[in-house]
Enzyme design. Structure first.
Site, PDB file in Angstrom:
ATOM      1  N   ARG A 136      -6.983  12.975   0.674  1.00 37.26           N
ATOM      2  CA  ARG A 136      -5.954  13.447   1.614  1.00 37.26           C
ATOM      3  C   ARG A 136      -4.567  12.887   1.304  1.00 37.26           C
ATOM      4  NH1 ARG A 136      -7.469  10.084   7.018  1.00 37.26           N
ATOM      5  NH2 ARG A 136      -9.448  11.144   6.782  1.00 37.26           N
ATOM      6  N   HIS A 137      -4.497  11.712   0.659  1.00 35.21           N
ATOM      7  CA  HIS A 137      -3.155  11.246   0.268  1.00 35.21           C
ATOM      8  C   HIS A 137      -3.090  10.982  -1.239  1.00 35.21           C
ATOM      9  CE1 HIS A 137      -5.166   7.493   1.299  1.00 35.21           C
ATOM     10  NE2 HIS A 137      -4.968   7.622   2.593  1.00 35.21           N
TER      11      HIS A 137
ATOM     12  N   ARG B 128       4.501  18.264   2.541  1.00 29.39           N
ATOM     13  CA  ARG B 128       5.308  19.420   2.160  1.00 29.39           C
ATOM     14  C   ARG B 128       4.738  20.161   0.954  1.00 29.39           C
ATOM     15  NH1 ARG B 128      10.739  19.817   4.131  1.00 29.39           N
ATOM     16  NH2 ARG B 128      11.111  21.407   2.589  1.00 29.39           N
TER      17      ARG B 128
ATOM     18  N   ARG C  91      -9.135   8.291  -1.271  1.00 25.88           N
ATOM     19  CA  ARG C  91     -10.159   8.684  -0.296  1.00 25.88           C
ATOM     20  C   ARG C  91     -11.017   9.802  -0.870  1.00 25.88           C
ATOM     21  NH1 ARG C  91      -8.999   6.700   5.247  1.00 25.88           N
ATOM     22  NH2 ARG C  91     -10.777   7.973   5.822  1.00 25.88           N
TER      23      ARG C  91
ATOM     24  N   GLU D  12     -11.199  -9.259   2.649  1.00 26.70           N
ATOM     25  CA  GLU D  12      -9.952  -8.897   3.330  1.00 26.70           C
ATOM     26  C   GLU D  12     -10.304  -8.681   4.794  1.00 26.70           C
ATOM     27  OE1 GLU D  12      -7.087  -6.369   1.419  1.00 26.70           O
ATOM     28  OE2 GLU D  12      -6.568  -5.424   3.332  1.00 26.70           O
TER      29      GLU D  12
ATOM     30  N   THR E  97      -7.018   6.460   9.878  1.00 27.81           N
ATOM     31  CA  THR E  97      -6.910   5.370   8.910  1.00 27.81           C
ATOM     32  C   THR E  97      -8.188   4.542   9.005  1.00 27.81           C
ATOM     33  OG1 THR E  97      -5.576   3.449   8.251  1.00 27.81           O
ATOM     34  CG2 THR E  97      -5.676   3.910  10.605  1.00 27.81           C
ATOM     35  N   THR E  98      -8.342   3.545   8.140  1.00 29.90           N
ATOM     36  CA  THR E  98      -9.560   2.730   8.151  1.00 29.90           C
ATOM     37  C   THR E  98      -9.638   1.959   9.468  1.00 29.90           C
ATOM     38  OG1 THR E  98      -9.120   2.492   5.805  1.00 29.90           O
ATOM     39  CG2 THR E  98     -10.918   1.185   6.693  1.00 29.90           C
TER      40      THR E  98
ATOM     41  N   GLU F 255      -8.463   0.640  -3.526  1.00 26.74           N
ATOM     42  CA  GLU F 255      -9.291   0.756  -2.328  1.00 26.74           C
ATOM     43  C   GLU F 255     -10.209   1.946  -2.455  1.00 26.74           C
ATOM     44  OE1 GLU F 255      -7.890   0.997   1.732  1.00 26.74           O
ATOM     45  OE2 GLU F 255      -6.312  -0.397   1.173  1.00 26.74           O
TER      46      GLU F 255
ATOM     47  N   ASP G  67      -0.105   4.487  -0.126  1.00 25.03           N
ATOM     48  CA  ASP G  67      -0.764   5.729   0.331  1.00 25.03           C
ATOM     49  C   ASP G  67       0.175   6.593   1.170  1.00 25.03           C
ATOM     50  OD1 ASP G  67      -3.006   4.529  -0.708  1.00 25.03           O
ATOM     51  OD2 ASP G  67      -3.966   4.157   1.225  1.00 25.03           O
ATOM     52  N   HIS G  68       1.012   5.888   1.939  1.00 21.69           N
ATOM     53  CA  HIS G  68       1.859   6.585   2.917  1.00 21.69           C
ATOM     54  C   HIS G  68       2.939   7.422   2.242  1.00 21.69           C
ATOM     55  CE1 HIS G  68      -0.374   3.971   5.540  1.00 21.69           C
ATOM     56  NE2 HIS G  68      -0.142   3.051   4.628  1.00 21.69           N
TER      57      HIS G  68
ATOM     58  N   HIS H 110      -3.964  -4.566   7.397  1.00 23.56           N
ATOM     59  CA  HIS H 110      -4.000  -3.476   8.383  1.00 23.56           C
ATOM     60  C   HIS H 110      -3.080  -3.732   9.572  1.00 23.56           C
ATOM     61  CE1 HIS H 110      -5.223   0.218  10.239  1.00 23.56           C
ATOM     62  NE2 HIS H 110      -5.858   0.495   9.119  1.00 23.56           N
ATOM     63  N   GLY H 111      -2.115  -2.834   9.694  1.00 23.61           N
ATOM     64  CA  GLY H 111      -1.228  -2.836  10.853  1.00 23.61           C
ATOM     65  C   GLY H 111      -0.177  -3.933  10.862  1.00 23.61           C
TER      66      GLY H 111
ATOM     67  N   ASN I 214       0.852  -1.186   0.000  1.00 26.20           N
ATOM     68  CA  ASN I 214       0.000   0.000   0.000  1.00 26.20           C
ATOM     69  C   ASN I 214       0.893   1.244   0.000  1.00 26.20           C
ATOM     70  OD1 ASN I 214      -1.438   2.262   1.031  1.00 26.20           O
ATOM     71  ND2 ASN I 214      -3.047   0.913   1.767  1.00 26.20           N
TER      72      ASN I 214
ATOM     73  N   HIS J 266      -5.449   3.745  -2.001  1.00 23.36           N
ATOM     74  CA  HIS J 266      -6.783   4.129  -1.531  1.00 23.36           C
ATOM     75  C   HIS J 266      -7.043   5.580  -1.918  1.00 23.36           C
ATOM     76  CE1 HIS J 266      -9.610   4.422   2.272  1.00 23.36           C
ATOM     77  NE2 HIS J 266     -10.223   4.783   1.147  1.00 23.36           N
TER      78      HIS J 266
ATOM     79  N   GLY K  11       1.127  -1.578   4.282  1.00 25.77           N
ATOM     80  CA  GLY K  11       1.582  -0.256   3.876  1.00 25.77           C
ATOM     81  C   GLY K  11       2.440   0.453   4.895  1.00 25.77           C
ATOM     82  N   HIS K  12       1.797   0.870   5.986  1.00 24.30           N
ATOM     83  CA  HIS K  12       2.460   1.784   6.918  1.00 24.30           C
ATOM     84  C   HIS K  12       3.806   1.263   7.431  1.00 24.30           C
ATOM     85  CE1 HIS K  12       2.562   5.212   9.540  1.00 24.30           C
ATOM     86  NE2 HIS K  12       2.737   4.447  10.591  1.00 24.30           N
TER      87      HIS K  12
HETATM   88  N1  PXP Z   1      -5.884  -3.018   3.646  1.00 27.25           N
HETATM   89  C1  PXP Z   1      -6.839  -2.079   3.788  1.00 27.25           C
HETATM   90  C2  PXP Z   1      -8.203  -2.403   3.301  1.00 27.25           C
HETATM   91  C3  PXP Z   1      -6.540  -0.800   4.328  1.00 27.25           C
HETATM   92  O1  PXP Z   1      -7.501   0.124   4.447  1.00 27.25           O
HETATM   93  C4  PXP Z   1      -5.214  -0.526   4.715  1.00 27.25           C
HETATM   94  C5  PXP Z   1      -4.870   0.829   5.264  1.00 27.25           C
HETATM   95  O2  PXP Z   1      -4.973   1.798   4.293  1.00 27.25           O
HETATM   96  C6  PXP Z   1      -4.256  -1.540   4.550  1.00 27.25           C
HETATM   97  C7  PXP Z   1      -4.616  -2.765   4.033  1.00 27.25           C
HETATM   98  C8  PXP Z   1      -2.817  -1.310   4.920  1.00 27.25           C
HETATM   99  O3  PXP Z   1      -2.724  -1.073   6.283  1.00 27.25           O
HETATM  100  P1  PXP Z   1      -1.358  -0.576   6.883  1.00 27.25           P
HETATM  101  O4  PXP Z   1      -1.007   0.698   6.206  1.00 27.25           O
HETATM  102  O5  PXP Z   1      -1.662  -0.421   8.338  1.00 27.25           O
HETATM  103  O6  PXP Z   1      -0.350  -1.660   6.620  1.00 27.25           O
END
Ligand code: PXP
Length: 246
Positions: A51-52, A20, A47, A153, A102-103, A72, A11-12, A194-195, A9, A45, A216-217
């Protein structure tokens, strides 16, 4: 060996760029680098508040990558039109609240089935797979199947947070595992997201029904210290090692 795919992911990267207000770091370049370093897919994603990730990021990413894009999106008419336009491999439908960082949880299919059903139908008519981001619940999985999803998911946020803070996550792990087995039994493809970190992916890889991780994160965070290439490589190595031991 049939290994779970690693979707990254990005997005980050867009969050960092937007902080910036410059044109770097580029999410498109990030997607291309992830592909080069062994990612099996890209997740982005778009949104509603942009925002990103921005519309142009998504269209540039899909033009340039050769691995699948998991798009997403919130279940809105605007997003369905965008999805059909860009034609990703899959759409992952997520709940979206403007005030959240975040979601925060999965989509409640029971509450939202009338909203979701026609959107899923429309996306699938365009030969795009539909994934629903849900909590680990048998009831939600059953409903996901009923309303036409191809993939579920499962939200792993609560489990991963416990692992990070060295708390006991056994109950959450068992819930995810049971959900994975059930989804697989009724013919849904099973993804986790997620996470997820190096520690949590090690445990989650023991669930043999998992076909894809979306991360992602932590990957982008870890890149600050060891680089994107090593971050992706290490995730893939952990997954492979755990699968060997199954
Ligand atoms: N899957 C979904 C559906 C998400 O919404 C996210 C967060 O945007 C992720 C995966 C990735 O999560 P993370 O950035 O915490 O790894």
């Amino acid at each position: 060996m049939n290994l779970p795919r690693l979707g990254v992911n990005i997005d980050h990267v867009a969050t960092l760029r937007n902080a910036r207000g410059e044109n770097y770091p580029s999410p498109v370049q990030a997607a291309l680098s992830c592909e080069k370093y062994g990612a099996d897919g890209i997740t982005a994603h778009l949104r509603e508040d942009r925002r990103h990730i921005r519309d142009t990021d998504v269209s540039e990413i899909i033009k340039n990558i050769t691995i699948p894009l998991n798009f997403e999106m919130a279940p809105t008419n605007e997003m369905v039109e965008i999805a059909i336009n860009i034609n990703p491999n899959a759409c992952c439908i997520v709940p979206e609240k403007r005030e959240e960082v975040t979601t925060e949880g999965g989509i409640d299919i029971k509450k939202n089935q009338d909203l979701l059903r026609p959107k899923i139908e429309k996306i699938k008519k365009n030969n795009i797979l539909v994934s629903l981001f849900i909590d680990a619940s048998e009831e939600q999985i059953k409903l996901a199947k009923e309303i036409g999803a191809d993939i579920v998911e499962i939200h792993t946020g609560e489990y991963c947070r416990k692992i990070n803070y060295l708390e006991d996550g056994q109950n959450e792990f068992e819930r995810i595992k049971e959900a994975a087995i059930f989804a697989d039994e009724i013919g849904l493809e099973l993804h986790l997201g997620h996470g997820i970190t190096f520690d949590s992916v090690k445990e989650l890889s023991k669930i043999k029904e998992v076909k894809e991780f979306n991360i992602g994160h932590f990957i982008i965070s870890e890149s600050v210290f060891i680089g994107l290439q090593n971050s992706i490589k290490k995730f893939k190595e952990i997954i492979e090692e755990e699968r060997k031991n199954l």
